[in-house]
Design a protein around this motif. Structure first.
Motif, mmCIF file in Angstrom:
data_model
loop_
_atom_site.group_PDB
_atom_site.id
_atom_site.type_symbol
_atom_site.label_atom_id
_atom_site.label_comp_id
_atom_site.label_asym_id
_atom_site.label_seq_id
_atom_site.Cartn_x
_atom_site.Cartn_y
_atom_site.Cartn_z
ATOM 1 N N MET A 1 0.718 -1.143 0.062
ATOM 2 C CA MET A 1 -0.044 0.502 0.072
ATOM 3 C C MET A 1 0.331 1.135 0.244
ATOM 4 S SD MET A 1 -3.219 1.344 2.795
ATOM 5 C CE MET A 1 -3.282 -0.460 3.079
ATOM 6 N N ASN A 2 0.352 2.406 -1.101
ATOM 7 C CA ASN A 2 1.823 3.830 -0.707
ATOM 8 C C ASN A 2 0.899 4.840 -0.292
ATOM 9 O OD1 ASN A 2 -1.073 4.794 -1.781
ATOM 10 N ND2 ASN A 2 -0.075 4.571 -3.677
ATOM 11 N N HIS A 3 1.910 5.315 0.368
ATOM 12 C CA HIS A 3 1.816 6.439 1.529
ATOM 13 C C HIS A 3 0.096 6.911 1.320
ATOM 14 C CE1 HIS A 3 5.475 5.840 3.473
ATOM 15 N NE2 HIS A 3 5.788 6.033 2.706
ATOM 16 N N ARG A 4 -0.350 7.171 -0.014
ATOM 17 C CA ARG A 4 -1.407 8.292 -0.043
ATOM 18 C C ARG A 4 -2.312 7.470 0.123
ATOM 19 N NH1 ARG A 4 -4.449 11.325 -4.214
ATOM 20 N NH2 ARG A 4 -6.278 12.536 -3.150
ATOM 21 N N SER A 5 -2.274 6.403 0.591
ATOM 22 C CA SER A 5 -4.138 4.964 0.684
ATOM 23 C C SER A 5 -3.837 5.100 2.015
ATOM 24 C CB SER A 5 -3.368 3.166 0.036
ATOM 25 O OG SER A 5 -3.801 3.917 -1.120
ATOM 26 N N ALA A 6 -2.890 4.888 2.865
ATOM 27 C CA ALA A 6 -2.616 4.599 4.278
ATOM 28 C C ALA A 6 -2.790 5.896 4.511
ATOM 29 C CB ALA A 6 -1.224 4.107 4.780
ATOM 30 N N ALA A 7 -2.239 7.118 4.536
ATOM 31 C CA ALA A 7 -3.108 7.761 5.104
ATOM 32 C C ALA A 7 -4.347 8.090 5.095
ATOM 33 C CB ALA A 7 -2.205 9.523 4.460
ATOM 34 N N PHE A 8 -4.483 7.863 3.478
ATOM 35 C CA PHE A 8 -6.403 8.257 3.100
ATOM 36 C C PHE A 8 -6.809 7.719 4.516
ATOM 37 C CE2 PHE A 8 -10.443 6.269 2.300
ATOM 38 C CZ PHE A 8 -10.806 7.303 1.974
ATOM 39 N N ALA A 9 -6.336 5.899 4.802
ATOM 40 C CA ALA A 9 -7.339 5.367 5.352
ATOM 41 C C ALA A 9 -7.163 5.960 6.621
ATOM 42 C CB ALA A 9 -6.911 3.838 5.273
ATOM 43 N N VAL A 10 -6.076 6.755 7.151
ATOM 44 C CA VAL A 10 -5.906 6.509 8.457
ATOM 45 C C VAL A 10 -6.567 8.233 8.792
ATOM 46 C CG1 VAL A 10 -4.260 7.807 10.445
ATOM 47 C CG2 VAL A 10 -3.749 5.414 9.260
ATOM 48 N N ALA A 11 -6.507 9.068 8.325
ATOM 49 C CA ALA A 11 -7.275 10.443 8.326
ATOM 50 C C ALA A 11 -9.026 10.264 7.994
ATOM 51 C CB ALA A 11 -6.927 11.016 7.102
ATOM 52 N N TYR A 12 -9.311 8.950 7.689
ATOM 53 C CA TYR A 12 -11.378 9.213 7.682
ATOM 54 C C TYR A 12 -11.786 8.410 9.120
ATOM 55 C CZ TYR A 12 -15.563 7.580 7.073
ATOM 56 O OH TYR A 12 -16.770 7.120 7.262
ATOM 57 N N ALA A 13 -10.694 7.527 9.973
ATOM 58 C CA ALA A 13 -10.605 6.679 10.816
ATOM 59 C C ALA A 13 -10.416 8.071 11.822
ATOM 60 C CB ALA A 13 -9.425 6.066 11.151
ATOM 61 N N LEU A 14 -9.330 8.869 11.655
ATOM 62 C CA LEU A 14 -9.059 10.196 12.611
ATOM 63 C C LEU A 14 -9.909 10.931 12.514
ATOM 64 C CD1 LEU A 14 -5.582 9.693 12.550
ATOM 65 C CD2 LEU A 14 -6.359 9.047 14.487
ATOM 66 N N LEU A 15 -10.693 11.254 11.889
ATOM 67 C CA LEU A 15 -11.863 12.653 11.102
ATOM 68 C C LEU A 15 -13.096 11.417 12.034
ATOM 69 C CD1 LEU A 15 -10.970 13.377 7.487
ATOM 70 C CD2 LEU A 15 -10.987 15.194 9.927
ATOM 71 N N ARG A 16 -13.611 10.888 11.609
ATOM 72 C CA ARG A 16 -15.274 9.905 11.903
ATOM 73 C C ARG A 16 -15.072 9.984 13.546
ATOM 74 N NH1 ARG A 16 -18.927 9.044 12.780
ATOM 75 N NH2 ARG A 16 -18.942 11.184 12.412
ATOM 76 N N ALA A 17 -14.010 9.457 13.963
ATOM 77 C CA ALA A 17 -14.352 9.446 15.131
ATOM 78 C C ALA A 17 -14.012 10.220 16.284
ATOM 79 C CB ALA A 17 -13.164 8.152 15.982
ATOM 80 N N SER A 18 -12.958 11.268 15.516
ATOM 81 C CA SER A 18 -13.177 12.704 16.767
ATOM 82 C C SER A 18 -14.544 13.514 16.453
ATOM 83 C CB SER A 18 -11.735 13.533 16.332
ATOM 84 O OG SER A 18 -12.057 13.414 14.689
ATOM 85 N N ALA A 19 -15.387 12.964 15.115
ATOM 86 C CA ALA A 19 -16.512 13.708 15.044
ATOM 87 C C ALA A 19 -17.542 13.006 15.764
ATOM 88 C CB ALA A 19 -16.827 13.614 13.120
ATOM 89 N N ASP A 20 -17.315 11.842 16.015
ATOM 90 C CA ASP A 20 -18.465 11.222 16.354
ATOM 91 C C ASP A 20 -18.748 11.682 18.179
ATOM 92 O OD1 ASP A 20 -20.462 9.321 16.548
ATOM 93 O OD2 ASP A 20 -19.509 8.200 17.357
ATOM 94 N N HIS A 21 -17.056 11.456 19.223
ATOM 95 C CA HIS A 21 -17.107 12.776 20.093
ATOM 96 C C HIS A 21 -17.232 13.852 20.191
ATOM 97 C CE1 HIS A 21 -14.638 13.293 23.730
ATOM 98 N NE2 HIS A 21 -14.681 14.423 23.166
ATOM 99 N N ALA A 22 -16.765 14.736 18.985
ATOM 100 C CA ALA A 22 -17.578 15.839 19.165
ATOM 101 C C ALA A 22 -18.397 16.912 18.718
ATOM 102 C CB ALA A 22 -16.358 16.696 17.749
ATOM 103 N N ASP A 23 -19.533 15.589 18.138
ATOM 104 C CA ASP A 23 -20.823 15.668 17.647
ATOM 105 C C ASP A 23 -21.471 14.896 18.470
ATOM 106 O OD1 ASP A 23 -22.340 17.031 15.794
ATOM 107 O OD2 ASP A 23 -22.586 15.349 14.836
ATOM 108 N N HIS A 24 -21.097 14.311 19.655
ATOM 109 C CA HIS A 24 -22.054 14.038 21.102
ATOM 110 C C HIS A 24 -21.916 14.232 22.520
ATOM 111 C CE1 HIS A 24 -23.094 11.245 17.321
ATOM 112 N NE2 HIS A 24 -24.262 12.003 17.867
#
Length: 167
Positions: free
Chosen positions: A1-24
Motif C-alpha cells: 500500500m502506498n503512503h497516500r492510501s494509508a494516509a487516507f485510511a488513517v485520516a478517515y478513521a481519525l476524522l470519523r472517530a473525532s467527529a463522533d466524539h465532538a458531535d455527541h
C-alpha cells in the motif's frame, strides 16, 4: 500500500472517530438545543440554575458556529496528533482544506432551522418522509445528518491525504 492510501485510511478513521466524539460528547447542551433557533421559531433554553433565555436567529447562528468550531478543532487536533504518532506526514494546506470541508458542511447540516438546508435536500431527493420519521426508535433527520457528515468526512480524508508521505 502506498503512503497516500494509508494516509487516507488513517485520516478517515481519525476524522470519523473525532467527529463522533465532538458531535455527541463535546457538544454543549446549549449548542445542541439552540443551533436551529430562529426569530420565527425561537428556542426557550432553561439553564441548570433555572434561568431561561429565549434564543432567536442570531443566537442560533452563534450556537451552531460555536459547535462547529469545537467540532472542527477536535477533528484537527486528533488528525494532527494521530498522524504524527503513526508516522504519517500530512501537508498543512491539505489538512486546512480538509477541515474547511468538514466544518463548512457540518454547519450547513447542523443549522437545522425549520425547512433548513438538510430538510430541503431531503425533500429534493425524495427523502422528506424519512427526514420527518420519528418512530420505531428512529429519527430520520438525525440519520440523514450523520450520513451527510460521514460522506463529507470521506472527501475531507481524501483531501487531507493529498501530498501525504512518511515522517
Amino acid at each position: 500500500m502506498n503512503h497516500r492510501s494509508a494516509a487516507f485510511a488513517v485520516a478517515y478513521a481519525l476524522l470519523r472517530a473525532s467527529a463522533d466524539h465532538a458531535d455527541h460528547w463535546g457538544q454543549s447542551d446549549f449548542d445542541a438545543q439552540c443551533k436551529g433557533a430562529t426569530d420565527d421559531a425561537p428556542v426557550d433554553y432553561k439553564h441548570e440554575d433555572g434561568t431561561t433565555v429565549t434564543v432567536g436567529t442570531d443566537g442560533g447562528r452563534r450556537a451552531c458556529l460555536h459547535h462547529v468550531l469545537q467540532y472542527t478543532a477536535t477533528q484537527g487536533l486528533v488528525l494532527v496528533a494521530g498522524t504524527r504518532v503513526l508516522g504519517i506526514r500530512l501537508h498543512p494546506a491539505a489538512v486546512a482544506a480538509a477541515l474547511a470541508v468538514s466544518g463548512l458542511t457540518h454547519y450547513a447540516a447542523d443549522r437545522r432551522v425549520p425547512a433548513g438546508f438538510l430538510q430541503r435536500l431531503a425533500k429534493a431527493t425524495g427523502k422528506e418522509r424519512f427526514y420527518k420519521l420519528s418512530d420505531f426508535g428512529m429519527n430520520g433527520a438525525y440519520c440523514l445528518d450523520q450520513s451527510w457528515h460521514h460522506s463529507w468526512e470521506t472527501l475531507a480524508a481524501a483531501v487531507a491525504s493529498i501530498k501525504a508521505g512518511a515522517r
